[in-house]
Motif scaffolding. Sequence first.
Motif, PDB file in Angstrom:
ATOM      1  N   ALA A  82       2.841  42.923  38.349  1.00 43.62           N
ATOM      2  CA  ALA A  82       1.766  42.326  37.543  1.00 43.62           C
ATOM      3  C   ALA A  82       1.435  43.232  36.361  1.00 43.62           C
ATOM      4  O   ALA A  82       1.443  42.795  35.202  1.00 43.62           O
ATOM      5  CB  ALA A  82       0.527  42.099  38.404  1.00 43.62           C
ATOM      6  N   VAL A  83       1.158  44.503  36.658  1.00 46.64           N
ATOM      7  CA  VAL A  83       0.783  45.430  35.593  1.00 46.64           C
ATOM      8  C   VAL A  83       1.969  45.680  34.660  1.00 46.64           C
ATOM      9  O   VAL A  83       1.800  45.776  33.438  1.00 46.64           O
ATOM     10  CB  VAL A  83       0.258  46.753  36.192  1.00 46.64           C
ATOM     11  N   ALA A  84       3.172  45.758  35.227  1.00 51.81           N
ATOM     12  CA  ALA A  84       4.359  45.970  34.389  1.00 51.81           C
ATOM     13  C   ALA A  84       4.501  44.820  33.387  1.00 51.81           C
ATOM     14  O   ALA A  84       4.823  45.046  32.217  1.00 51.81           O
ATOM     15  CB  ALA A  84       5.610  46.087  35.263  1.00 51.81           C
ATOM     16  N   THR A  85       4.241  43.599  33.847  1.00 53.76           N
ATOM     17  CA  THR A  85       4.335  42.441  32.944  1.00 53.76           C
ATOM     18  C   THR A  85       3.289  42.540  31.834  1.00 53.76           C
ATOM     19  O   THR A  85       3.601  42.360  30.658  1.00 53.76           O
ATOM     20  CB  THR A  85       4.128  41.131  33.736  1.00 53.76           C
ATOM     21  N   VAL A  86       2.052  42.855  32.228  1.00 56.04           N
ATOM     22  CA  VAL A  86       0.978  42.966  31.237  1.00 56.04           C
ATOM     23  C   VAL A  86       1.326  44.037  30.203  1.00 56.04           C
ATOM     24  O   VAL A  86       1.214  43.819  28.987  1.00 56.04           O
ATOM     25  CB  VAL A  86      -0.365  43.305  31.927  1.00 56.04           C
ATOM     26  N   ILE A  87       1.793  45.202  30.674  1.00 52.65           N
ATOM     27  CA  ILE A  87       2.097  46.304  29.752  1.00 52.65           C
ATOM     28  C   ILE A  87       3.263  45.947  28.831  1.00 52.65           C
ATOM     29  O   ILE A  87       3.228  46.238  27.632  1.00 52.65           O
ATOM     30  CB  ILE A  87       2.375  47.595  30.547  1.00 52.65           C
ATOM     31  N   THR A  88       4.266  45.287  29.376  1.00 51.92           N
ATOM     32  CA  THR A  88       5.407  44.904  28.542  1.00 51.92           C
ATOM     33  C   THR A  88       4.966  43.922  27.457  1.00 51.92           C
ATOM     34  O   THR A  88       5.360  44.051  26.287  1.00 51.92           O
ATOM     35  CB  THR A  88       6.525  44.274  29.412  1.00 51.92           C
ATOM     36  N   PRO A 132      14.461  40.172  12.114  1.00 44.50           N
ATOM     37  CA  PRO A 132      15.628  39.633  12.808  1.00 44.50           C
ATOM     38  C   PRO A 132      15.342  39.366  14.287  1.00 44.50           C
ATOM     39  O   PRO A 132      14.431  39.970  14.867  1.00 44.50           O
ATOM     40  CB  PRO A 132      16.686  40.725  12.639  1.00 44.50           C
ATOM     41  N   LEU A 133      16.105  38.478  14.864  1.00 44.14           N
ATOM     42  CA  LEU A 133      16.007  38.140  16.290  1.00 44.14           C
ATOM     43  C   LEU A 133      16.042  39.399  17.157  1.00 44.14           C
ATOM     44  O   LEU A 133      15.382  39.485  18.192  1.00 44.14           O
ATOM     45  CB  LEU A 133      17.188  37.218  16.648  1.00 44.14           C
ATOM     46  N   GLU A 134      16.812  40.400  16.717  1.00 46.50           N
ATOM     47  CA  GLU A 134      17.005  41.602  17.534  1.00 46.50           C
ATOM     48  C   GLU A 134      15.733  42.451  17.658  1.00 46.50           C
ATOM     49  O   GLU A 134      15.594  43.208  18.609  1.00 46.50           O
ATOM     50  CB  GLU A 134      18.125  42.475  16.938  1.00 46.50           C
ATOM     51  N   GLU A 135      14.810  42.332  16.680  1.00 49.03           N
ATOM     52  CA  GLU A 135      13.669  43.244  16.659  1.00 49.03           C
ATOM     53  C   GLU A 135      12.786  43.141  17.906  1.00 49.03           C
ATOM     54  O   GLU A 135      12.500  44.149  18.548  1.00 49.03           O
ATOM     55  CB  GLU A 135      12.849  43.053  15.373  1.00 49.03           C
ATOM     56  N   PRO A 136      12.311  41.919  18.293  1.00 45.58           N
ATOM     57  CA  PRO A 136      11.488  41.864  19.510  1.00 45.58           C
ATOM     58  C   PRO A 136      12.235  42.351  20.746  1.00 45.58           C
ATOM     59  O   PRO A 136      11.631  42.951  21.632  1.00 45.58           O
ATOM     60  CB  PRO A 136      11.113  40.382  19.642  1.00 45.58           C
ATOM     61  N   VAL A 137      13.565  42.117  20.772  1.00 40.69           N
ATOM     62  CA  VAL A 137      14.358  42.584  21.917  1.00 40.69           C
ATOM     63  C   VAL A 137      14.356  44.113  21.933  1.00 40.69           C
ATOM     64  O   VAL A 137      14.200  44.736  22.981  1.00 40.69           O
ATOM     65  CB  VAL A 137      15.802  42.034  21.857  1.00 40.69           C
ATOM     66  N   PHE A 138      14.512  44.710  20.742  1.00 43.24           N
ATOM     67  CA  PHE A 138      14.457  46.172  20.657  1.00 43.24           C
ATOM     68  C   PHE A 138      13.093  46.686  21.125  1.00 43.24           C
ATOM     69  O   PHE A 138      13.004  47.685  21.850  1.00 43.24           O
ATOM     70  CB  PHE A 138      14.714  46.652  19.221  1.00 43.24           C
ATOM     71  N   LEU A 139      12.019  45.996  20.730  1.00 43.38           N
ATOM     72  CA  LEU A 139      10.681  46.465  21.095  1.00 43.38           C
ATOM     73  C   LEU A 139      10.453  46.377  22.604  1.00 43.38           C
ATOM     74  O   LEU A 139       9.829  47.265  23.199  1.00 43.38           O
ATOM     75  CB  LEU A 139       9.623  45.666  20.333  1.00 43.38           C
ATOM     76  N   ILE A 140      10.974  45.328  23.224  1.00 43.58           N
ATOM     77  CA  ILE A 140      10.885  45.221  24.691  1.00 43.58           C
ATOM     78  C   ILE A 140      11.627  46.411  25.316  1.00 43.58           C
ATOM     79  O   ILE A 140      11.137  47.056  26.242  1.00 43.58           O
ATOM     80  CB  ILE A 140      11.479  43.884  25.190  1.00 43.58           C
ATOM     81  N   PHE A 141      12.807  46.711  24.749  1.00 44.64           N
ATOM     82  CA  PHE A 141      13.577  47.849  25.248  1.00 44.64           C
ATOM     83  C   PHE A 141      12.781  49.149  25.098  1.00 44.64           C
ATOM     84  O   PHE A 141      12.741  49.975  26.017  1.00 44.64           O
ATOM     85  CB  PHE A 141      14.909  47.955  24.492  1.00 44.64           C
ATOM     86  N   LEU A 142      12.120  49.306  23.947  1.00 46.64           N
ATOM     87  CA  LEU A 142      11.343  50.533  23.700  1.00 46.64           C
ATOM     88  C   LEU A 142      10.222  50.681  24.743  1.00 46.64           C
ATOM     89  O   LEU A 142       9.997  51.779  25.272  1.00 46.64           O
ATOM     90  CB  LEU A 142      10.763  50.497  22.281  1.00 46.64           C
ATOM     91  N   VAL A 143       9.533  49.581  25.036  1.00 46.35           N
ATOM     92  CA  VAL A 143       8.453  49.630  26.029  1.00 46.35           C
ATOM     93  C   VAL A 143       9.017  50.000  27.403  1.00 46.35           C
ATOM     94  O   VAL A 143       8.493  50.884  28.090  1.00 46.35           O
ATOM     95  CB  VAL A 143       7.721  48.271  26.111  1.00 46.35           C
ATOM     96  N   LEU A 144      10.114  49.327  27.782  1.00 46.41           N
ATOM     97  CA  LEU A 144      10.728  49.604  29.091  1.00 46.41           C
ATOM     98  C   LEU A 144      11.170  51.057  29.184  1.00 46.41           C
ATOM     99  O   LEU A 144      10.942  51.738  30.191  1.00 46.41           O
ATOM    100  CB  LEU A 144      11.953  48.703  29.279  1.00 46.41           C
TER     101      LEU A 144
END
Lengths: 394, 110
Positions: free
Chosen positions: B32-38, B76-88
């Motif tokens: 739950a918290v991991a989802t919120v933080i991501t 670009p499409l890749e940017e939000p994917v990169f940001l998710i990666f950065l958070v993880l």
Amino acid sequence: MSYPVLALIGVAVALVGGVIAWVFARRAGSAAARHWVAVAITVVVLFALTAVFDSIMIGAGFFSYDPEALAGPLIGLAPIEDFAYPLAGALLLPALWAAFARGGEERVSAFRQFVLSSRPVSWINTAFPFGAAYLMVTREIDWVLVVGFLYFLIPYNLAMYGINDVFDYESDLANPRKGGMEGALLAPRLHRPILWASLLTNAPFIVLLSLAGGPASWVALAVSTFAVIAYSAKGLRFKERPFLDSITSSTHFVIPAVVGLTLAGAEFTGPLVLVLAAFFLWGMAAHAFGAIQDIGPDREAGIHSIATVIGARATARLALVLWALAGVAMLATPWPGPLAAVIAVPYLLNCASSWNVTDANSGSTNVAWRRFIWLNYFSGFLATLILIMEWNLS
Amino acid sequence: MSALYLAALLAGIGCMLLLDHRFRLFFWHDPAVATVITVVGTVLFLLWDFAGIAAGIFLRGDSAAATGIVLAPELPLEEPVFLIFLVLCTMVIFTGAVRLLTRARGADHA
């Protein structure tokens, strides 16, 4: 604004957020020391990764910067301001993690119930109509597509089924079918949290999508939100008003497509309206057919539905007629639309097995209902193929 | 135009999730918290990006290794994917570091 200023603002926001979260975390002594040492380690590791990979990404030409806006110093190829991102992340995110750390086990189980309540097997049924409708008009991926798809994938379903489970709690207790793939029995202590979660997850998406669209999309989004609430919320309870129940339920699946079309600025031509009408008939049939299996529990709980009012057999036959009409409507659309009439056939066969169902053995239609749930994936596959044909034709 | 960058990011996310799964650090510790933080982290980083794009600081490159799909101007499409990666990545390093520090402390007392 220059990049150094933007970077400082970002770090400042993260720092303020991090400090507030840290106050809620109420960590002291060795736990606090461990937290900040771990944050320091995180910053060091992320800085090293940033120096290497940011340089590679800039070298590969994925992005660049307005040279006028930079402070000047580079580490590798990365402007020094880029290091504000990992720094801000390390300041804010672990503090949030610590703030929420209390109540672990209980929250894990609550989260599981939330997810279960939103019916993950059905997520795609609302996201797909939106995505397909939007993409077929705009023919390109943009942020509205991503935001709308995510909205109709999760928050929309969380609200729709969450509200449903809260207000259905009493009747669900009497129904052994709930609690698995087809529905969740939501513990009363989670009723208030799930309503809040629905509101907080839906509102930002609805605002964003409203900003992207015009009056037509506002109407569509208003209908969408109203249908989600009115279906089960106390006072409205459209699910207990025969016929209005099937209409509202079908709206739940057709309106994402309408929202997508209005956001994409589609022109509502005759053939398009016909496709939507076919989809709507399909949705009404699906709801009516699904209501048959609950006749017993619903009557015991004093709940009305299309099936409790006109009886199991009449409902099954009505569903059959509606599915047939949906198929016929598709036959009247331009090529390759008529191909979609084939999709109605498995539903007709599945429903035909209940042609002579009685109120007494209405519970047995659950077998056909389970087949129906999996049939939807097959239909989605066929519909996708037909949409690809249409894409290539026009 | 290719999906090389996107594929690399998704592989990176996959690797982070493998570490997470193996050591039960983040999503496998408290989903739950991991989802919120991501979600919170990705949205804040995106807002930051939007501010930079609006100010004319960030410019999208025209790399052959990117898909060329743009979600919004200069995004670009890749940017939000990169940001998710950065958070993880941030959270896996942090929770991993806390785990190591806790272990080290436990060893001292033993």
